[in-house]
Design an enzyme around this catalytic site. Sequence first.
Site, mmCIF file in Angstrom:
data_model
loop_
_atom_site.group_PDB
_atom_site.id
_atom_site.type_symbol
_atom_site.label_atom_id
_atom_site.label_comp_id
_atom_site.label_asym_id
_atom_site.label_seq_id
_atom_site.Cartn_x
_atom_site.Cartn_y
_atom_site.Cartn_z
ATOM 1 C CB SER A 117 -0.965 -0.049 1.179
ATOM 2 O OG SER A 117 -2.029 0.843 0.982
ATOM 3 C CG ASP B 97 -6.782 -2.261 -3.586
ATOM 4 O OD1 ASP B 97 -7.380 -1.459 -2.843
ATOM 5 O OD2 ASP B 97 -5.651 -2.691 -3.357
ATOM 6 C CG HIS C 59 -5.987 -2.218 0.105
ATOM 7 N ND1 HIS C 59 -5.192 -1.632 -0.858
ATOM 8 C CD2 HIS C 59 -5.448 -1.853 1.295
ATOM 9 C CE1 HIS C 59 -4.233 -0.942 -0.265
ATOM 10 N NE2 HIS C 59 -4.358 -1.059 1.041
#
Length: 687
Positions: free
Chosen positions: A539, A624, A659
């Site tokens: 991330s 995501d 995600h």
Amino acid sequence: MIEEKILPPKAEKIAKELEMHGDIRVDNYFWLNDRENPKVIDYLEQENTYNDKMTAHTKQFQENLFEEMKSRIKEDDSSVPYKSNGYWYYVRYEVGQGYPIYVRKKETLEAAEEILFDCNEMAKDHAYFNLSGISVSPNNKLVSFGIDTVSRRKYTIQIKNLETNEVLPTKIESTTGGSTWANDNKTLFYTRKDEETLRSDKIYQHILGQDPAEDKLVYHEKDETFNTFVYKSKSKQYIIIGASSTMSDEYMILDADKPRGEFKMFQERVRGVEYGFSHYKDHFYIITNKDDAHNFKLMKTSLTNTSSNYWEEVIPHREDVLLEDMDIFKNYLVLGERFNGLNRIRIMSWDNQEDYFLPFDNETYTAYTGNNPDFDTDILRYGYNSLTTPSSVIDFNMKTKESEVKKEQEVQDPSFKKENYISERIWATAKDGAKVPISMVYKKGIKRDGSNPVLQYAYGSYGHTTDPSFSSSRLSLLNRGFIFAIAHIRGGEYLGRKWYEDGKMLKKKNTFTDFIACSEYLIAQKYTSAQHLYAMGGSAGGMLMGGIANMAPHLYNGIIAAVPFVDVVTTMLDDSIPLTTGEYDEWGNPNNEEYYHYMKSYSPYDNVKAQDYPNILVTTGLHDSQVQYWEPAKWVAKLRELKTDNCILLLHTNMDAGHGGASGRFEALKEVAEDYSFILDLEGINE
């Protein structure tokens, strides 16, 4: 190792000019951000096929690693029960099942078990499944819960009757999953998300039995840099609506016995002032950074005069201690603090007779207060683990100071002994002279001769601190000679709030240069060498990976970038993308020219150039909601076009997930096995 015949996919170049502040960027792969375009899906599938072919020789090893990691996990496991409102609640797992079963027992642990949710049954028809936000009504007869089957973190709230076991027909869509009962057992408050940006922006009131279309909007957060949420105080006396941005907070309160009443402002937002509070008897206790208390201080105020001009100081601001959280009990106040990077749990009695810290004895541990819903108790439940010690749940009697370990995570491996591993904390010196801590763990007997493989991990954004914690799957690396190192770089809050402030906005580059300084130090101290050093982050930590790949590619043999946020400028200029507007106080707003140019100077995608890069594995999820799949896809396409080396570059897109990756406790291990086999293979280790 790999036959040359396997050719990587080549993404088509379609130039798109992006102009801002008179500056023109040409993005040849902008077209990839159309999820509905069959050409885009085709390209992602070509990359997946290439990844499969390039890693075909490691597939059996990946399977073996997966089985090895899975075998360390106790399959028929359960959490330590906690008591709330007359019931004991816990979560258990069954052999061969990937999902939790949520259960409770009335009054005693000898009572019959009531199953609230069997997620294995609920997940049967879904490639992805997540249950969230379980909230039991005050009379214990109803439970609300949220379900996400797409992995875009948009939950549908439903309600189950615990007396009949029937799920009511009500379905409330596009929520955060969490909800809060008023004390009347029929009014539910919940948060809805904006359909496009997924920002949590509205609080609704639902009355049992009514059509959700008729739910009353009780609060709308119009400022796009804020998110809103709703919860109940531990005292059960207040429903609280919060609105929060990176830089400020605002709360409103309502008597939980009068859910049809009007919410009253606690203290309105002031830019730069953050606060949170708990209710105890006739006061609210407030943790805040008001009046430049950047490490936060504790204040209190009466129930009637809640605005900040009435707040009185209880514990002053300290330059060397970060005040992180509090837990309130009938006889004690418990504070979570951080001193010199380490967690401290401080216990103070309300009668001022006692004030002490729980004792911890090393420099690579994590300690935190656990689930303590019961107000009228002297027992504090807290969690402890370290890089060498599996997680423990401990009940501590604050009066007698006696501890009882309720559970230590079982590592199902007869050869595992914690004394066979060593952990230590060392300090690297950053470019500007700052001392950057590194927590590390390795197997006994390792020599510092530059030949050890090291996996260096970091995150370094949003003030999120990566505390040193135990991982049973990590043993698969340590047992094969790897050293695991966490770089506590600026952008996190490991060394207090200033550590975070010095790694964001116009100081963001400190995050990258700190990580590089840690790598150089590990090499200089002969823990490893550039031929054996690997970097990993996900991330915002994936952005870090993109940054170091551009800035110091010569230091690493391999990089793993999970769901990486790499196209910083374009994303931050698009306020329709989930999370963008709430991020201006983290990265800066590129509509402002100074921030635009600073961001462009480090944005990984914008700075890919013709140079040698290390071996790189990039992973993402098609759904995501936090870092859109096209960022890693575009980055890989541009790297393929410009890089001048023969190193491996792989992109793996999970076509079913978002995600957080795969759902289910074992499916996620397959992704860990994929990551580990990538770096182990580069080390020539395949068994």
